[in-house]
Design an enzyme around this catalytic site. Structure first.
Site, PDB file in Angstrom:
ATOM      1  N   ASP A   9       0.938  -1.127   0.121  1.00  0.00           N
ATOM      2  CA  ASP A   9      -0.101  -0.133  -0.039  1.00  0.00           C
ATOM      3  C   ASP A   9       0.935   1.234   0.042  1.00  0.00           C
ATOM      4  O   ASP A   9       1.967   1.032   0.477  1.00  0.00           O
ATOM      5  CB  ASP A   9      -0.731  -0.076   1.280  1.00  0.00           C
ATOM      6  N   ASP A  11      -0.202   5.265   0.704  1.00  0.00           N
ATOM      7  CA  ASP A  11      -0.295   6.166   1.829  1.00  0.00           C
ATOM      8  C   ASP A  11      -0.480   5.549   3.182  1.00  0.00           C
ATOM      9  O   ASP A  11      -1.352   4.583   3.456  1.00  0.00           O
ATOM     10  CB  ASP A  11      -1.682   7.125   1.481  1.00  0.00           C
TER      11      ASP A  11
HETATM   12  C1  XBP Z   1      -5.020   6.406   0.282  1.00  0.00           C
HETATM   13  C2  XBP Z   1      -6.201   7.133  -0.414  1.00  0.00           C
HETATM   14  C3  XBP Z   1      -5.993   8.216  -1.222  1.00  0.00           C
HETATM   15  C4  XBP Z   1      -5.172   9.435  -0.745  1.00  0.00           C
HETATM   16  C5  XBP Z   1      -5.170  10.543  -1.559  1.00  0.00           C
HETATM   17  O1  XBP Z   1      -4.981   5.201  -0.594  1.00  0.00           O
HETATM   18  O2  XBP Z   1      -7.352   6.888   0.023  1.00  0.00           O
HETATM   19  O3  XBP Z   1      -7.027   8.732  -1.605  1.00  0.00           O
HETATM   20  O4  XBP Z   1      -5.534   9.944   0.170  1.00  0.00           O
HETATM   21  O5  XBP Z   1      -4.681  10.122  -2.958  1.00  0.00           O
HETATM   22  P1  XBP Z   1      -3.802   4.018  -0.220  1.00  0.00           P
HETATM   23  P2  XBP Z   1      -5.611  10.807  -4.229  1.00  0.00           P
HETATM   24  O6  XBP Z   1      -3.687   3.956   1.196  1.00  0.00           O
HETATM   25  O7  XBP Z   1      -4.571   2.850  -0.745  1.00  0.00           O
HETATM   26  O8  XBP Z   1      -2.553   4.183  -0.915  1.00  0.00           O
HETATM   27  O9  XBP Z   1      -5.966  11.960  -4.061  1.00  0.00           O
HETATM   28  O10 XBP Z   1      -4.715  10.411  -5.526  1.00  0.00           O
HETATM   29  O11 XBP Z   1      -7.147   9.709  -4.152  1.00  0.00           O
HETATM   30 MG    MG Z   2      -2.664   3.194   3.383  1.00  0.00          MG
END
Ligand code: XBP
Ligand code: MG
Length: 259
Positions: A9, A11
């Protein structure tokens, strides 16, 4: 069965990119777009229940009297603000402001040394993944990953399992040959719904969230203390190694439920 591929993953897992990255960039975008809206650290934490930055903004608009009344206008505004947010986010990460979390780089090195393929399984926009990893891993960052599944590739974002299903398909492996590293309940749900075992590295926004059915859960890959089950593999460094992950993975018929 051994680990054929590690699915990352982004973020919260690779980096603490939400609070000091996406949130800050959203606030800069609001200002640039002439909107008086601002997201506090706490409010952003609530909004993380909605995955996807554009979807998160659309959800927040439902709580605001000064948001456009028509659905089309809201969608257009969300697109504009989101695009602007991503440009600010790219600037923030290009400046090196968002580092990889402790233990991430070392675990990536383990994978390379042992020939375990790596993939990115995120529902964040591809441009955000590229900006972060280019800044942290260098220009050749893409070569380190066998596959990259991002928000644009799926019809439904996490907690929908599509991102993991696509990752498995493209790697041509079954779910039990993979191991996902996640930080959020939504991410864990996505992996589990695709039958992929998950290890949870807790992040600032989900320090105590109830997580169902992880094979291990702990405070971060950069330390051995505080993990359940114990990260007790003899001779291991003071971090979570690939060897440790392999041990948890091998014993995963004892999938635990952590409150
Ligand atoms: C995390 C998310 C993303 C980020 C923002 O996804 O939900 O929406 O907050 O990125 P993960 P975007 O943990 O799966 O990486 O603005 O590009 O959506
Ligand atoms: Mg995440």
């Amino acid at each position: 069965m051994s680990i054929e591929a590690l699915l990352w993953d982004v973020d919260g897992t690779l980096a603490e990119s939400e609070r000091d990255g996406h949130r800050v960039a959203f606030n800069q975008a609001f200002e640039t777009c002439g909107l008086a809206w601002r997201w506090s650290v706490e409010r952003y934490g609530e909004l993380l229940a909605v995955t996807g930055g554009r979807e998160r903004l659309l959800h927040d608009m439902t709580t605001r009297r000064d948001a456009p009344a028509l659905a089309d206008e809201r969608a257009a505004l969300a697109r504009k603000v989101h695009e602007c947010k991503n440009a600010f986010y790219a600037e923030i990460v290009a400046a090196g402001a968002i580092a990889l979390r402790p233990g991430v780089r070392e675990l990536m090195d383990d994978c390379r040394r042992h020939g375990v393929r790596m993939g990115i399984a995120t529902t964040t926009s591809r441009s955000n993944v590229a900006a972060l990893l280019r800044a942290q891993l260098g220009a050749g960052w893409q070569d380190q990953f066998a596959i990259l599944v991002c928000g644009e590739d799926v019809a439904a974002k996490k907690p929908n399992p599509e991102v993991y299903e696509q990752a498995l398909e493209r790697l041509r492996i079954g779910p039990l040959q993979a191991l996902a590293i996640e930080d959020s309940p939504g991410g864990v749900a996505a992996a589990r719904a695709a039958d992929v075992p998950v290890v949870v590295t807790r992040s600032v926004y989900f320090p105590n969230a109830t997580i169902d059915a992880a094979i291990a859960i702990g405070p971060g890959l950069g330390q051995r203390a505080g993990w359940r089950p114990d990260a007790a593999l003899a001779g291991a460094a003071d971090r979570i190694t690939l060897e440790q992950l392999a041990q948890w993975h091998a014993g995963m018929e004892t999938v635990s439920h952590f409150a």
